[in-house]
Design a protein around this motif. Structure first.
Motif, PDB file in Angstrom:
ATOM      1  N   TRP A   1       0.694  -1.110  -0.040  1.00 31.46           N
ATOM      2  CA  TRP A   1      -0.109  -0.073  -0.198  1.00 31.46           C
ATOM      3  C   TRP A   1       0.945   1.095  -0.070  1.00 31.46           C
ATOM      4  CZ3 TRP A   1      -4.699  -1.230  -1.280  1.00 31.46           C
ATOM      5  CH2 TRP A   1      -5.041  -2.278  -1.007  1.00 31.46           C
ATOM      6  N   GLY A   2       2.120   1.260  -0.160  1.00 28.31           N
ATOM      7  CA  GLY A   2       2.901   2.251  -0.234  1.00 28.31           C
ATOM      8  C   GLY A   2       2.985   3.120  -1.756  1.00 28.31           C
ATOM      9  N   PRO A   3       4.324   3.707  -1.738  1.00 28.55           N
ATOM     10  CA  PRO A   3       4.438   4.637  -2.889  1.00 28.55           C
ATOM     11  C   PRO A   3       4.339   3.805  -4.401  1.00 28.55           C
ATOM     12  CG  PRO A   3       6.073   4.906  -1.052  1.00 28.55           C
ATOM     13  CD  PRO A   3       5.508   3.700  -0.829  1.00 28.55           C
TER      14      PRO A   3
ATOM     15  N   LEU B   1       0.961   3.252  -9.206  1.00 29.28           N
ATOM     16  CA  LEU B   1       0.147   2.619 -10.093  1.00 29.28           C
ATOM     17  C   LEU B   1      -1.156   3.314 -10.201  1.00 29.28           C
ATOM     18  CD1 LEU B   1       0.807  -1.190  -9.501  1.00 29.28           C
ATOM     19  CD2 LEU B   1       1.429   0.226 -11.527  1.00 29.28           C
ATOM     20  N   LEU B   2      -1.784   3.847  -9.328  1.00 29.32           N
ATOM     21  CA  LEU B   2      -2.954   4.734  -9.374  1.00 29.32           C
ATOM     22  C   LEU B   2      -2.564   5.741 -10.203  1.00 29.32           C
ATOM     23  CD1 LEU B   2      -4.508   4.066  -5.946  1.00 29.32           C
ATOM     24  CD2 LEU B   2      -5.212   2.964  -8.142  1.00 29.32           C
ATOM     25  N   CYS B   3      -1.627   6.669 -10.160  1.00 31.54           N
ATOM     26  CA  CYS B   3      -1.471   7.799 -10.839  1.00 31.54           C
ATOM     27  C   CYS B   3      -1.702   7.421 -12.376  1.00 31.54           C
ATOM     28  CB  CYS B   3      -0.065   8.254 -10.589  1.00 31.54           C
ATOM     29  SG  CYS B   3       0.097   9.001  -8.907  1.00 31.54           S
TER      30      CYS B   3
ATOM     31  N   PRO C   1      -4.405  11.133 -16.470  1.00 29.05           N
ATOM     32  CA  PRO C   1      -5.157  11.592 -17.817  1.00 29.05           C
ATOM     33  C   PRO C   1      -6.288  12.577 -17.242  1.00 29.05           C
ATOM     34  CG  PRO C   1      -4.580   9.347 -17.807  1.00 29.05           C
ATOM     35  CD  PRO C   1      -4.081   9.684 -16.675  1.00 29.05           C
ATOM     36  N   PHE C   2      -7.137  12.000 -16.233  1.00 27.05           N
ATOM     37  CA  PHE C   2      -8.021  12.954 -15.692  1.00 27.05           C
ATOM     38  C   PHE C   2      -7.717  14.334 -15.591  1.00 27.05           C
ATOM     39  CE2 PHE C   2     -10.590   8.724 -15.337  1.00 27.05           C
ATOM     40  CZ  PHE C   2     -11.872   9.234 -15.878  1.00 27.05           C
TER      41      PHE C   2
END
Length: 168
Positions: free
Chosen positions: A35-37, A42-44, A49-50
């Motif tokens: 759950w770290g960087p 990966l979520l970034c 794009p949004f």
């Protein structure tokens, strides 16, 4: 909570049990890895794009299909392709929310049962899910400033109160 699982399920190294301090260290390491960087990076990939679409291009349309208009054109986005892309995105978003809510309901129900002094039951878990759905639906209806912001603020207050109470 994942660190607690890793702490309780600490492996034996070369057949010998490890110390409690080392098990604690390993459990925190696994939690930071999961759950770290790296996870946030990966979520970034999906959020950038949004952000570009909204902040740089100043386009207020926050549909996933709208992001495709720069490469596919306006006609494709407003047609059947855009509808399919938006449906898949909404289906995936609702699915991820359901998985999170379903896996958290048992934990929240157990905490409520422990606080009140009753046993955890399926009915209590369903009540937690319905209560959460109603709370978030109302907060979405009243808007981000009035609804979601207040929920976020209360989460911070509860975390501070929990931290303070653990020191007392």
């Amino acid at each position: 909570m994942e660190w607690g699982y890793h702490f309780n399920a600490a492996p034996a190294l070369a057949g010998a049990p490890i110390s409690e301090a080392y098990a604690y260290e390993l459990s925190l390491t696994y939690a930071i890895f999961d759950w770290g960087p790296a996870a946030w990076a990966l979520l970034c990939i999906f959020v950038l794009p949004f952000a570009y679409h909204y902040y740089i291009k100043k386009d207020n349309e926050l549909r996933f299909g709208a992001l495709c208009k720069y490469s596919l054109g306006e006609k494709a986005v407003n047609g059947w392709f855009g509808k399919i892309v938006n449906f898949i995105f909404i289906f995936a978003a609702v699915g991820s929310i359901c998985i999170s809510a379903g896996s958290s309901a048992s934990t929240i129900a157990a905490a409520i049962a422990d606080l009140i002094g009753i046993s955890t039951s399926f009915t209590l878990m369903v009540m937690v899910l319905i209560g959460t759905a109603v709370l978030y639906s109302i907060s979405s209806l009243v808007g981000i400033e009035k609804g979601m912001r207040k929920i976020s603020d209360w989460n911070v207050y509860f975390c501070i109160a929990e931290t303070v109470s653990s020191f007392v």
